[in-house]
Design an enzyme around this catalytic site. Sequence first.
Site, short mmCIF file in Angstrom:
data_model
loop_
_atom_site.label_atom_id
_atom_site.label_comp_id
_atom_site.label_asym_id
_atom_site.label_seq_id
_atom_site.Cartn_x
_atom_site.Cartn_y
_atom_site.Cartn_z
N HIS A 45 14.42 -2.04 -7.15
CA HIS A 45 13.14 -2.39 -7.81
C HIS A 45 12.17 -3.03 -6.83
O HIS A 45 11.34 -3.85 -7.24
CB HIS A 45 13.36 -3.35 -8.99
CG HIS A 45 14.47 -2.95 -9.90
ND1 HIS A 45 14.27 -2.10 -10.97
CD2 HIS A 45 15.79 -3.25 -9.89
CE1 HIS A 45 15.42 -1.92 -11.60
NE2 HIS A 45 16.37 -2.59 -10.95
N SER B 154 -8.83 1.35 12.58
CA SER B 154 -9.91 1.49 11.61
C SER B 154 -11.23 1.45 12.37
O SER B 154 -11.36 0.74 13.36
CB SER B 154 -9.83 0.33 10.61
OG SER B 154 -11.11 0.05 10.10
N LYS C 62 -6.70 -3.50 12.54
CA LYS C 62 -5.85 -2.52 11.85
C LYS C 62 -5.07 -1.60 12.78
O LYS C 62 -5.57 -1.18 13.81
CB LYS C 62 -6.73 -1.65 10.97
CG LYS C 62 -7.25 -2.38 9.77
CD LYS C 62 -6.29 -2.24 8.65
CE LYS C 62 -7.05 -2.16 7.35
NZ LYS C 62 -6.23 -1.71 6.29
N GLU D 46 1.82 8.33 6.41
CA GLU D 46 1.03 8.57 5.19
C GLU D 46 0.77 10.06 5.00
O GLU D 46 0.78 10.57 3.88
CB GLU D 46 -0.30 7.81 5.26
CG GLU D 46 -0.10 6.31 5.13
CD GLU D 46 -1.36 5.54 5.45
OE1 GLU D 46 -1.81 4.74 4.63
OE2 GLU D 46 -1.91 5.73 6.56
#
Length: 458
Positions: free
Chosen positions: A156, A277, A283, A290
């Site tokens: 979980h 970024s 970043k 992804e």
Amino acid sequence: MSLWGGRFIKEPDRFFKIFNRSLNVDYKLVKQDIFLSIQWSKALTKVNVLTLEEQKKIEFALNAILKEVEINSKIILESQEEDIHSWIEKKLISSLGSLGKKLHTGRSRNDQVTTDLKLWCKCNIKKILNSVNNLKKKLINLAEKNQKSIMPGYTHLQSAQPITFAYWCLAYLEMFKRDESRLKDALYRLDENPLGSGALAGTAWKINREELSINLGFRTATKNALDSVSDRDYVIELLSTASISMIHLSRFSEDLIFFNSGEVNFIELSDSVTSGSSLMPQKKNPDALELIRGKCGKVCGNLISNMILLKGLPLSYNKDMQEDKKNLFETIEIWINCLKMSVLVLENITVNLKNCRKSAQKGYTNATELADYLVKKGMPFRDAHDITGKIILYASKLNLSLEKIELKVFKNYSNLIEKDVYENISLNSSLKKRDALGGVSFSQVSKMIELEKKFLNM
Ligand code: ARG
């Protein structure tokens, strides 16, 4: 004129011609179709449709076409032909004249296209198996190096019990092993040659199909022509295997994205597979992972698309089937690229040992150990679970780890707790105890690594 123009009086509509054309997709089958045609010319020689001399000429001309394509593959797409089969036949006729027109005796594009496609699948399954193997090896290497990297395991997405990074690697290894076995199964089933099925009812020439199958590199020949020309199970099976494998890769990516997040910080991805970024200088985004996660959608979509394509199609061949190749080609390309990218990601990963361990110590991942300890002292598990829960409630209010609770406090909850509780709830003891087959113990993990290494000749 098209290869089927004889019974037509009017030329096809220009828009229909474009709509009907599959050359821009099935040009990828050029090698397979030429190989198939050479083998078919040999089979025709054995039934006296071609003389040996004619067969040699056809074979020579087909090989010359292949050479031409290898030098400049664009020549195919520059043509207006309907599909790759028509393109090759037209080329053959323009090089050999009437002789070229003999090659299509006894065969149909219906048995031709599915044989080409099966040959293409066979070749690509080998490539995929190779890529899966590379990924498996990378995981084993990483596991070997990280046998002592203790980190929390999750259920979980909540800290559950301590595991190691090596154990995490081996979990994915199991998934990719199943993908491999699914691929091999699919390969076995599709390894039956449909050529010699004609349009739908078999060929009228006494072709030795068993021999033809061996010459084409198939295990055996298909047994019913009606089924042979309409069967695309193997495409669906491959797309389904691809989808399951891409689901594995997407979970793998998601785990690593989570591990790499600033909040968790178990691993650091290399600069070589991340991007920055344009606005926020701090970043370092896990783009590669992804994208793998994202591309999974396309692969699953292509599976559904091909299943619906076949649903309710009457026997035997229907032009709907022409639509299946684009999805298949696209899926295999995505799959191979994602497998390759995953290897690249793992190649340059850094595991932050300290953070992993620190996190495993937080989050009460040793709560089960305390309950098991009470069981060992004679308490029934349900009571032990309840008492441990109460101790956790107390500790979490004070933000204390279980190891930091004093013995006299423990005793308030159960008199069975003694000094030896501390060694029983340590991370190491939690790992060591899980020594049954498949458990997280150091010795189980190292045994697994050795076994897999042997298996893969590493
Ligand atoms: N281009 C077709 C396909 O990909 C080849 C088979 C055509 N057969 C036919 N009867 N029109 O399915």
